[in-house]
Design an enzyme around this catalytic site. Structure first.
Site, PDB file in Angstrom:
ATOM      1  N   TYR A   1     -57.692 -36.658  -7.553  1.00  0.00           N
ATOM      2  CA  TYR A   1     -56.353 -37.006  -7.079  1.00  0.00           C
ATOM      3  C   TYR A   1     -56.361 -38.454  -6.640  1.00  0.00           C
ATOM      4  O   TYR A   1     -57.410 -39.015  -6.301  1.00  0.00           O
ATOM      5  CB  TYR A   1     -55.908 -36.065  -5.951  1.00  0.00           C
ATOM      6  CG  TYR A   1     -56.125 -36.554  -4.543  1.00  0.00           C
ATOM      7  CD1 TYR A   1     -55.237 -37.444  -3.946  1.00  0.00           C
ATOM      8  CD2 TYR A   1     -57.225 -36.144  -3.798  1.00  0.00           C
ATOM      9  CE1 TYR A   1     -55.449 -37.911  -2.651  1.00  0.00           C
ATOM     10  CE2 TYR A   1     -57.440 -36.597  -2.508  1.00  0.00           C
ATOM     11  CZ  TYR A   1     -56.547 -37.484  -1.942  1.00  0.00           C
ATOM     12  OH  TYR A   1     -56.761 -37.948  -0.682  1.00  0.00           O
TER      13      TYR A   1
ATOM     14  N   PHE B   1     -56.310 -32.145   5.436  1.00  0.00           N
ATOM     15  CA  PHE B   1     -56.894 -31.427   4.296  1.00  0.00           C
ATOM     16  C   PHE B   1     -58.174 -32.103   3.781  1.00  0.00           C
ATOM     17  O   PHE B   1     -59.193 -31.451   3.562  1.00  0.00           O
ATOM     18  CB  PHE B   1     -55.839 -31.364   3.176  1.00  0.00           C
ATOM     19  CG  PHE B   1     -56.327 -30.791   1.876  1.00  0.00           C
ATOM     20  CD1 PHE B   1     -56.245 -29.424   1.636  1.00  0.00           C
ATOM     21  CD2 PHE B   1     -56.853 -31.608   0.880  1.00  0.00           C
ATOM     22  CE1 PHE B   1     -56.687 -28.890   0.423  1.00  0.00           C
ATOM     23  CE2 PHE B   1     -57.290 -31.091  -0.326  1.00  0.00           C
ATOM     24  CZ  PHE B   1     -57.219 -29.729  -0.547  1.00  0.00           C
ATOM     25  N   ASP B   2     -58.131 -33.417   3.607  1.00  0.00           N
ATOM     26  CA  ASP B   2     -59.289 -34.126   3.040  1.00  0.00           C
ATOM     27  C   ASP B   2     -60.523 -33.969   3.931  1.00  0.00           C
ATOM     28  O   ASP B   2     -61.618 -33.687   3.464  1.00  0.00           O
ATOM     29  CB  ASP B   2     -58.995 -35.632   2.897  1.00  0.00           C
ATOM     30  CG  ASP B   2     -58.029 -35.937   1.771  1.00  0.00           C
ATOM     31  OD1 ASP B   2     -57.004 -35.239   1.684  1.00  0.00           O
ATOM     32  OD2 ASP B   2     -58.298 -36.864   0.992  1.00  0.00           O
ATOM     33  N   THR B   3     -60.312 -34.177   5.245  1.00  0.00           N
ATOM     34  CA  THR B   3     -61.428 -34.062   6.180  1.00  0.00           C
ATOM     35  C   THR B   3     -61.982 -32.646   6.166  1.00  0.00           C
ATOM     36  O   THR B   3     -63.209 -32.437   6.107  1.00  0.00           O
ATOM     37  CB  THR B   3     -60.969 -34.416   7.620  1.00  0.00           C
ATOM     38  OG1 THR B   3     -60.385 -35.712   7.614  1.00  0.00           O
ATOM     39  CG2 THR B   3     -62.126 -34.383   8.592  1.00  0.00           C
TER      40      THR B   3
END
Ligand SMILES: Nc1nc2c(ncn2[C@@H]2O[C@H](COP(=O)(O)OP(=O)(O)O)[C@@H](O)[C@H]2O)c(=O)[nH]1
Ligand SMILES: [Mg+2]
Length: 258
Positions: free
Chosen positions: A99, A191-193
Site C-alpha cells: 500500500y 493499524f500500521d503500528t
C-alpha cells in the site's frame, strides 16, 4: 468499472487508501500506473480503496478503473484507513500486497527495494522508513519531532526493533497478511503500528527500506486526535498477549510456494 473478477490474479496488488482526494487522485493514479508499466517487471494491480469520501473521489476512482488497465476502485461505507487496508488486503488474490499513500510522498523508485526482499524470501513484511540511515526526508519540524518521539516511545515501551512504524509505504506477503490481519483490531491510523508489533512478536521478519520522502502538506490527519488514539493503542498492545507464528500457521516463504 473494469470487471476484474475474470482477470487473472496479479502477482502484486498496490492498494491506495483514499479519503476525499479528488484533487490528486487522477494525477497520482496515472503517475503510478505509468511507473508500474515502465518499471515493475511483474503483473500488478492498483486498487483504490475509498472510505465514504464526501467529494468527487468516488466518481474519479470509478472513471480511472474504467479507463486504465489493471486499476480497480472499491468503495466502503465506513471511514478508517486501517479498515480500508484490511478489507483490500484480505480480499486480494495477489501474492504480494502493498500500500502507499495516494499523495505519493515516497519516491516510487523505492518500490522495487520494498518488494524484492519479499520475493527473495528474506522478508515477510517490508516497510518504508524515514528514520533509517540513508533516508532522505523533507517534512515539517513538527511532524519530524512527533514521528521521532512516537517511534522512540514504541522502542522503549513495546520493544520494537523497526524504526518507522507510520510510513505510508509497505508491502507484505499475502499469506502472512491473511494469517496476521484477523489479529489486528485497529481500523484507523494505529493499524500500521499494531500490524508491525503483532508481526514482530510472532517472530516474522520485518525489513526496512530507507526512502526518499517529500511531505505533502495537504493532510487528512488530525495530529492531536491521532496522538491520543496512538497512545491508547500502545497501552492496549502492552496488555495484549503475543501470538505465535505457530498460531498464525504461516509456513513457506514465497519462493517455495511459487
Ligand atoms: N481509505 C481511507 N483512506 C484514508 C482515510 N484517511 C486518510 N486516508 C488516506 O491515507 C493516506 C495518507 O493520508 P495523509 O492525509 O496524506 O496523511 P499524512 O501524510 O500522514 O498527513 C492518503 O492516501 C489518504 O487519502 C480513511 O478514512 N480511509
Ligand atoms: Mg500525506
Amino acid at each position: 468499472m473494469n470487471d476484474t473478477r475474470t482477470a487473472p490474479a496479479p502477482f502484486l496488488d498496490i492498494v491506495l487508501p483514499v479519503y476525499n482526494e479528488e484533487r490528486i487522485l487522477d494525477h497520482s493514479v496515472r503517475t503510478l500506473h505509468a511507473y508500474v508499466k515502465a518499471h515493475v517487471p511483474f503483473s500488478t494491480r492498483i486498487t483504490i480503496v475509498d472510505n465514504a469520501s464526501r467529494d468527487a473521489t468516488r466518481m474519479i476512482g470509478a472513471e480511472l478503473a474504467a479507463a486504465l488497465d489493471g486499476v480497480r476502485y472499491v468503495h466502503l461505507s465506513e471511514k478508517g484507513r486501517g479498515r480500508a487496508l484490511r478489507a483490500a488486503w484480505m480480499a486480494s488474490d495477489a501474492r504480494v500486497l502493498a500500500y502507499m499513500d495516494v499523495d505519493l510522498s515516497t519516491r516510487l523508485d523505492s518500490l522495487t527495494a520494498l518488494i524484492v526482499p519479499i520475493i527473495a524470501g528474506g522478508s515477510d513484511i517490508s516497510i518504508g522508513s524515514r528514520l533509517a540511515p540513508g533516508a532522505l526526508v523533507t517534512r515539517s519540524l513538527r511532524r519530524e519531532v512527533i514521528s521521532r518521539g512516537y517511534n522512540l516511545l514504541l522502542r522503549a515501551v513495546l520493544r520494537t526493533r523497526f524504526r518507522d512504524a507510520q510510513c505510508g509505504f509497505k508491502a507484505i506477503r499475502a499469506e502472512v497478511a491473511r494469517g496476521i490481519l484477523p489479529n489486528v483490531r485497529d481500523e484507523g491510523w494505529f493499524f500500521d503500528t499494531e500490524l508491525l508489533v503483532t508481526a514482530q512478536r510472532a517472530g516474522l521478519r520485518i525489513y526496512e527500506v530507507p526512502v526518499e520522502w517529500i511531505e505533502d502538506t495537504d493532510s487528512r490527519v488530525s495530529i492531536l486526535r491521532t496522538v491520543v488514539t496512538d497512545l491508547r493503542g500502545v497501552l492496549r498492545m502492552l496488555r495484549t498477549e503475543p501470538i505465535t507464528n505457530a498460531t498464525l500457521q504461516i509456513h513457506a516463504p514465497l519462493r517455495e510456494i511459487q
